[in-house]
Design a protein around this motif. Structure first.
Motif, PDB file in Angstrom:
ATOM      1  N   THR A 185       0.832  -1.207   0.000  1.00  0.00           N
ATOM      2  CA  THR A 185       0.000   0.000   0.000  1.00  0.00           C
ATOM      3  C   THR A 185       0.862   1.251   0.000  1.00  0.00           C
ATOM      4  N   GLU A 186       1.894   1.275   0.844  1.00  0.00           N
ATOM      5  CA  GLU A 186       2.778   2.431   0.856  1.00  0.00           C
ATOM      6  C   GLU A 186       3.489   2.589  -0.484  1.00  0.00           C
ATOM      7  N   ALA A 187       3.956   1.475  -1.045  1.00  0.00           N
ATOM      8  CA  ALA A 187       4.659   1.537  -2.330  1.00  0.00           C
ATOM      9  C   ALA A 187       3.744   2.074  -3.424  1.00  0.00           C
ATOM     10  N   ASN A 188       2.493   1.631  -3.448  1.00  0.00           N
ATOM     11  CA  ASN A 188       1.545   2.138  -4.443  1.00  0.00           C
ATOM     12  C   ASN A 188       1.316   3.632  -4.268  1.00  0.00           C
ATOM     13  N   ASN A 189       1.156   4.060  -3.037  1.00  0.00           N
ATOM     14  CA  ASN A 189       0.938   5.491  -2.782  1.00  0.00           C
ATOM     15  C   ASN A 189       2.145   6.314  -3.197  1.00  0.00           C
ATOM     16  N   GLN A 190       3.337   5.818  -2.910  1.00  0.00           N
ATOM     17  CA  GLN A 190       4.522   6.574  -3.295  1.00  0.00           C
ATOM     18  C   GLN A 190       4.649   6.657  -4.813  1.00  0.00           C
ATOM     19  N   ALA A 191       4.400   5.562  -5.482  1.00  0.00           N
ATOM     20  CA  ALA A 191       4.501   5.558  -6.944  1.00  0.00           C
ATOM     21  C   ALA A 191       3.537   6.553  -7.573  1.00  0.00           C
ATOM     22  N   LEU A 192       2.310   6.587  -7.061  1.00  0.00           N
ATOM     23  CA  LEU A 192       1.272   7.396  -7.687  1.00  0.00           C
ATOM     24  C   LEU A 192       1.308   8.862  -7.262  1.00  0.00           C
ATOM     25  N   ARG A 193       1.847   9.135  -6.084  1.00  0.00           N
ATOM     26  CA  ARG A 193       1.766  10.490  -5.540  1.00  0.00           C
ATOM     27  C   ARG A 193       3.100  11.224  -5.502  1.00  0.00           C
ATOM     28  N   ALA A 194       4.190  10.532  -5.805  1.00  0.00           N
ATOM     29  CA  ALA A 194       5.496  11.152  -5.613  1.00  0.00           C
ATOM     30  C   ALA A 194       6.348  11.220  -6.871  1.00  0.00           C
ATOM     31  N   CYS A 195       5.749  10.931  -8.022  1.00  0.00           N
ATOM     32  CA  CYS A 195       6.547  10.933  -9.258  1.00  0.00           C
ATOM     33  C   CYS A 195       6.369  12.222 -10.061  1.00  0.00           C
ATOM     34  N   GLY A 196       5.533  13.135  -9.572  1.00  0.00           N
ATOM     35  CA  GLY A 196       5.400  14.430 -10.214  1.00  0.00           C
ATOM     36  C   GLY A 196       4.388  14.500 -11.337  1.00  0.00           C
ATOM     37  N   ARG A 197       3.652  13.436 -11.587  1.00  0.00           N
ATOM     38  CA  ARG A 197       2.628  13.447 -12.645  1.00  0.00           C
ATOM     39  C   ARG A 197       1.252  13.682 -12.021  1.00  0.00           C
ATOM     40  N   THR A 198       0.564  14.709 -12.484  1.00  0.00           N
ATOM     41  CA  THR A 198      -0.761  15.015 -11.940  1.00  0.00           C
ATOM     42  C   THR A 198      -1.883  14.365 -12.740  1.00  0.00           C
ATOM     43  N   ARG A 199      -1.592  13.974 -13.971  1.00  0.00           N
ATOM     44  CA  ARG A 199      -2.596  13.286 -14.793  1.00  0.00           C
ATOM     45  C   ARG A 199      -2.337  11.790 -14.675  1.00  0.00           C
ATOM     46  N   VAL A 200      -3.297  11.078 -14.086  1.00  0.00           N
ATOM     47  CA  VAL A 200      -3.108   9.670 -13.767  1.00  0.00           C
ATOM     48  C   VAL A 200      -4.236   8.846 -14.371  1.00  0.00           C
ATOM     49  N   LEU A 201      -3.876   7.735 -15.007  1.00  0.00           N
ATOM     50  CA  LEU A 201      -4.835   6.797 -15.585  1.00  0.00           C
ATOM     51  C   LEU A 201      -4.633   5.444 -14.921  1.00  0.00           C
ATOM     52  N   ILE A 202      -5.720   4.848 -14.424  1.00  0.00           N
ATOM     53  CA  ILE A 202      -5.631   3.555 -13.771  1.00  0.00           C
ATOM     54  C   ILE A 202      -6.733   2.643 -14.292  1.00  0.00           C
ATOM     55  N   SER A 203      -6.506   1.360 -14.220  1.00  0.00           N
ATOM     56  CA  SER A 203      -7.541   0.432 -14.661  1.00  0.00           C
ATOM     57  C   SER A 203      -8.647   0.360 -13.618  1.00  0.00           C
ATOM     58  N   ALA A 204      -9.838   0.022 -14.068  1.00  0.00           N
ATOM     59  CA  ALA A 204     -10.988  -0.039 -13.175  1.00  0.00           C
ATOM     60  C   ALA A 204     -10.919  -1.210 -12.208  1.00  0.00           C
ATOM     61  N   GLY A 205      -9.984  -2.117 -12.422  1.00  0.00           N
ATOM     62  CA  GLY A 205      -9.883  -3.288 -11.559  1.00  0.00           C
ATOM     63  C   GLY A 205      -8.746  -3.236 -10.574  1.00  0.00           C
ATOM     64  N   GLU A 206      -8.127  -2.075 -10.379  1.00  0.00           N
ATOM     65  CA  GLU A 206      -6.969  -1.977  -9.493  1.00  0.00           C
ATOM     66  C   GLU A 206      -7.347  -2.209  -8.026  1.00  0.00           C
ATOM     67  N   HIS A 207      -6.327  -2.516  -7.239  1.00  0.00           N
ATOM     68  CA  HIS A 207      -6.500  -2.662  -5.797  1.00  0.00           C
ATOM     69  C   HIS A 207      -6.903  -1.320  -5.197  1.00  0.00           C
ATOM     70  N   ASP A 208      -7.582  -1.377  -4.058  1.00  0.00           N
ATOM     71  CA  ASP A 208      -8.048  -0.141  -3.413  1.00  0.00           C
ATOM     72  C   ASP A 208      -6.906   0.815  -3.086  1.00  0.00           C
ATOM     73  N   SER A 209      -5.708   0.294  -2.822  1.00  0.00           N
ATOM     74  CA  SER A 209      -4.588   1.171  -2.488  1.00  0.00           C
ATOM     75  C   SER A 209      -4.130   1.997  -3.679  1.00  0.00           C
ATOM     76  N   VAL A 210      -4.501   1.581  -4.878  1.00  0.00           N
ATOM     77  CA  VAL A 210      -4.272   2.381  -6.085  1.00  0.00           C
ATOM     78  C   VAL A 210      -5.467   3.296  -6.323  1.00  0.00           C
ATOM     79  N   LEU A 211      -6.658   2.743  -6.247  1.00  0.00           N
ATOM     80  CA  LEU A 211      -7.868   3.528  -6.509  1.00  0.00           C
ATOM     81  C   LEU A 211      -7.975   4.721  -5.562  1.00  0.00           C
ATOM     82  N   GLN A 212      -7.654   4.511  -4.294  1.00  0.00           N
ATOM     83  CA  GLN A 212      -7.829   5.572  -3.309  1.00  0.00           C
ATOM     84  C   GLN A 212      -6.619   6.490  -3.200  1.00  0.00           C
ATOM     85  N   ALA A 213      -5.482   6.076  -3.736  1.00  0.00           N
ATOM     86  CA  ALA A 213      -4.303   6.947  -3.706  1.00  0.00           C
ATOM     87  C   ALA A 213      -4.524   8.190  -4.562  1.00  0.00           C
ATOM     88  N   VAL A 214      -5.223   8.006  -5.682  1.00  0.00           N
ATOM     89  CA  VAL A 214      -5.527   9.132  -6.574  1.00  0.00           C
ATOM     90  C   VAL A 214      -6.999   9.010  -6.979  1.00  0.00           C
TER      91      VAL A 214
END
Length: 375
Positions: free
Chosen positions: A72-101
């Motif tokens: 969960t921490e790794a997913n949050n860091q990947a999605l929130r700390a890489c400097g990209r504000t436009r994010v695309l995720i699949s509809a089937g991702e784990h909640d730690s991805v869905l809720q991170a962004v």
């Protein structure tokens, strides 16, 4: 008393003996891995040896591995700390991805559970701003394996970074960070027989990653905090053991699913038309509520899940199955059966022994009453 059967490896795997031994050895010593004296250097060697083992599991270099407190921490860091504000995720991702962004654009799934690459291309083309695409390697509920390498190649055409949540895949199928062509990959120790509370984020050399946790220079300045040496040692030992593979599981799983389907046409196995993890079956029989199944199976000494363990305590329809177009009746009846390193073929037989009477009773209720007039 009959020995209980554990069929919920996608929630967490039993601790491998190799991991327990490594953790015990680490806990028996003292030393902060940041200290310069002999005790600290020994702790540092333990951490770096484990880093090499984790990197080898996924075809990465040790310097690319950042230890975290879990997936969960790794997913949050990947999605929130890489400097990209436009994010695309699949509809089937784990909640730690869905809720991170939460504002991320959703890439729809097809009926077979695979992401729509055509829709991904369309979404990437909508705006010129470079995006971050997050696509799991394998789904935690259905086991469906996504075309990550193809999606990554497509994303590259639009200058996008690609993150892959490989928590469920690592240790179950061969994973190669470089061959996938991705920038970031999430791992978790307890899914492959390591301890809970330790994970990793694999980061490509050219990706700048801001630390979410600040206050120290650990992990090359990418994640502050004194390293959990014992957990890291267990992660490394489990990663090394997991490289032996789990090839036998697919043979058992396929034979098991053939028996499930033989029970009748009302039985549905989600993602059966797609390539899946060799250890995962997601099955539903409409009219047979998941909560009732879980209770009956637990009383019979068989442990399974109705979906993601992070959602346990509330038996609700799965967002993954909904994204695949499952009916409400199917989603409410779905069970996940997942095996792993300590499983035996007889475990499937025990499940069938406990589940078959439930299924037969449900199918009897689905049949028209004898002599009834049908349209």
């Amino acid at each position: 008393m009959t020995q209980p059967v554990y069929l919920d490896y996608n929630a967490t795997a039993p601790l491998r003996p190799e991991a327990l031994d490594a953790m015990t050895a680490a806990l028996s010593t003292v030393g902060n891995a940041s200290s310069l004296h002999g005790f600290g250097r020994q702790a540092r060697r333990t951490v770096e040896d484990a880093r090499e083992q984790v990197a080898a599991l996924v075809g990465a270099r040790p310097a690319q591995v950042v230890f975290t407190a879990g997936g969960t921490e790794a997913n949050n860091q990947a999605l929130r700390a890489c400097g990209r504000t436009r994010v695309l995720i699949s509809a089937g991702e784990h909640d730690s991805v869905l809720q991170a962004v939460p504002q991320a654009l959703r890439i729809p799934l097809r009926r077979d559970g695979l992401v729509s690459l055509a829709k991904l291309a369309s979404l990437l083309a909508e705006e010129p701003a470079p995006a971050l695409v997050s696509l799991q390697l394998a789904n935690n509920e259905t086991g469906v394996m996504q075309p990550v390498a193809e999606a990554a190649a497509l994303a590259r055409e639009f200058g996008a970074l690609v993150h892959c949540d490989a928590v469920q895949a690592a240790g179950k199928i061969p994973v190669d960070f470089a061959l996938l062509g991705i920038d970031l990959m999430t791992l978790s120790a307890h899914k492959l027989g390591g301890p809970q509370g330790i994970g990793a984020l694999v980061v490509a050399d050219d990706v700048e990653l801001r630390p979410l946790l600040r206050g120290g220079g650990q992990e090359r300045g990418r994640r502050a905090g004194t390293e959990n040496v014992a957990a890291i040692a267990g992660f490394g030992a489990a990663a090394l053991a997991a490289r032996q593979g789990l090839g036998r599981l697919q043979v058992w799983r396929d034979a098991f699913e053939a028996e499930l389907m033989a029970l009748g046409p009302a039985v549905t196995i989600f993602g059966a038309a797609a390539q899946r993890l060799p250890n995962t079956t997601c099955v539903a029989l409409p009219g047979l509520a998941a909560e009732s199944q879980l209770m009956a199976l637990d009383l019979a000494g068989v442990a399974v899940s109705s979906g993601s363990a992070c959602s346990s305590g509330k038996v609700a329809p799965s967002h993954v199955l909904a994204a695949m177009g499952a009916t409400e009746a199917e989603a409410q009846a779905a069970l996940r059966i997942s095996t792993g390193w300590a499983s035996g073929q007889d475990d499937y037989a025990r499940f069938l022994e406990a589940w078959r009477p439930l299924a037969q009773k449900a199918m009897q209720a689905l049949r028209p009453a004898e002599g009834a007039v049908t349209a």
